[in-house]
Design an enzyme around this catalytic site. Structure first.
Site, mmCIF file in Angstrom:
data_model
loop_
_atom_site.group_PDB
_atom_site.id
_atom_site.type_symbol
_atom_site.label_atom_id
_atom_site.label_comp_id
_atom_site.label_asym_id
_atom_site.label_seq_id
_atom_site.Cartn_x
_atom_site.Cartn_y
_atom_site.Cartn_z
ATOM 1 N N ALA A 71 -2.952 7.795 2.537
ATOM 2 C CA ALA A 71 -2.266 6.899 1.484
ATOM 3 C C ALA A 71 -1.718 8.204 0.369
ATOM 4 O O ALA A 71 -2.166 8.336 -0.516
ATOM 5 C CB ALA A 71 -3.644 6.269 0.894
ATOM 6 N N CYS A 130 7.436 -0.470 2.489
ATOM 7 C CA CYS A 130 7.019 -0.491 0.893
ATOM 8 C C CYS A 130 6.906 -1.713 0.061
ATOM 9 O O CYS A 130 7.660 -2.628 0.689
ATOM 10 C CB CYS A 130 8.383 0.377 0.209
ATOM 11 S SG CYS A 130 8.371 2.080 0.606
#
Ligand SMILES: Cc1cc2nc3c(=O)[nH]c(=O)nc-3n(C[C@H](O)[C@H](O)[C@H](O)COP(=O)(O)O)c2cc1C
Length: 304
Positions: A71, A130
């Site tokens: 992440a 995204c």
């Protein structure tokens, strides 16, 4: 004895000397110390955004069985740095450079592409995994409609051929691939990471600062391969396959499933020179099979 084996492939009019390139986010300027970049099919640096961004809180990576979770959150130095430092650094190797673009709105994607037009990178890869912050934060690539809209908008300004990089975190990836194709993308790449999670049972806390993250590496290979095969059946544009590739044999599987080229991600962390090894293993395979041109095996899986 065959004299020459051709590994050349073509993605949207751009000729690659071989089908092997890094996956975005796993290969940086420091990688050039370990890899002869001039031997690669193409170079795909880390995704960049319009402005520099810090990324997610640590820990950002965690090891899992046969893979890893990350992440990172597109930590990068922004468009300006890409244009003035990263791009010239990689262009000197004489192989196509693919700009991996991330953005959180249609406007940012458009602004970045207009700037890239001036520098003429060989290709652009749109990272549509995204979140679209103007539309509730769901990733562009998680909706066929949003994928269509963003690719159409990108295509309307881009003078450079576009690859749309698909997210596997969807019900039917072929729907998203078809939406990207009908919006005019010149190629698709798949897959990005699978959303996952890991918990440290001693501390009883998630192993990642962001709680969830993207799973990559050999653990995802069979799922990625299945998705590449499904997408390749449906679209007419070239498909770039990735997900857990760590050997020539892995790469050949993706090519037989319909990939014209492949990307190597997590494998670079295990062995930094892995891509050169994969290229020579692909060549060895073709020689053994008496095949002189790699294009002869693209989509060649035999299904009876
Ligand atoms: C540490 C890390 C950072 C990544 N950063 C990006 C990124 O910036 N942009 C992107 O499109 N994909 C990014 N990815 C996803 C990879 O490009 C690739 O899609 C994924 O890892 C699956 O391939 P692999 O199993 O060969 O690693 C990242 C992956 C990892 C492991």
């Amino acid at each position: 004895m065959m004299e020459r084996i051709s590994l050349k492939v073509n993605i949207a009019g751009v000729e690659l000397q071989n089908p092997v390139m890094p996956a975005s986010g796993t290969f940086g300027m420091e990688s050039a110390e370990y890899v002869d970049c001039s031997k690669l099919g193409a170079i795909v640096p880390k995704s960049f955004t319009l402005k520099p961004q810090q990324g997610n809180p640590p820990p950002r990576v965690a090891e899992t069985s046969c893979g890893m979770l990350n992440a990172v959150g597109i930590q990068n130095k922004g468009l300006e740095y890409f244009l003035s430092v990263t791009l010239p650094f990689f262009e000197k190797y004489g192989v196509p450079v693919i700009a991996s673009v991330s953005a959180y709105s249609e406007e940012d994607f458009m602004t970045i592409i207009k700037e890239l037009n001036k520098k003429k990178t060989a290709l652009i890869e749109l990272n549509v995994s995204c979140p679209n912050l103007k539309e509730g934060g769901k990733a562009f690539g998680q909706s066929a409609e949003e994928t269509y809209k963003i690719v159409k908008a990108a295509k309307s300004v881009s003078e450079i051929p576009l690859i749309t990089k698909l997210s596997p975190n969807v019900t039917d990836i072929t729907e998203i691939a078809l939406a990207a194709e009908s919006a005019g993308t010149d190629a698709v790449s798949l897959v990005n990471t699978f959303l996952g999670m890991a918990i440290d049972i001693n501390t009883m806390r998630p192993k990642l600062g962001k709680i969830t993250g993207g799973l990559s590496g050999p653990a995802i290979k069979p799922i990625a391969l299945r998705m590449v095969w499904q997408v390749a059946q449906k679209v007419k544009i070239p498909v770039i396959g990735l997900g857990g590739i760590a050997s020539g044999a892995d790469a050949i599987e993706f090519i037989l499933a319909g990939a014209t080229a492949v990307q190597v991600g997590t494998g670079n962390f295990v062995r930094p020179d892995i891509m050169e090894k994969i290229i020579s293993e692909i060549e060895d395979y073709l020689r053994k099979k008496n095949i002189s041109d790699i294009n002869q095996i693209i989509g060649g899986v035999i299904i009876e």
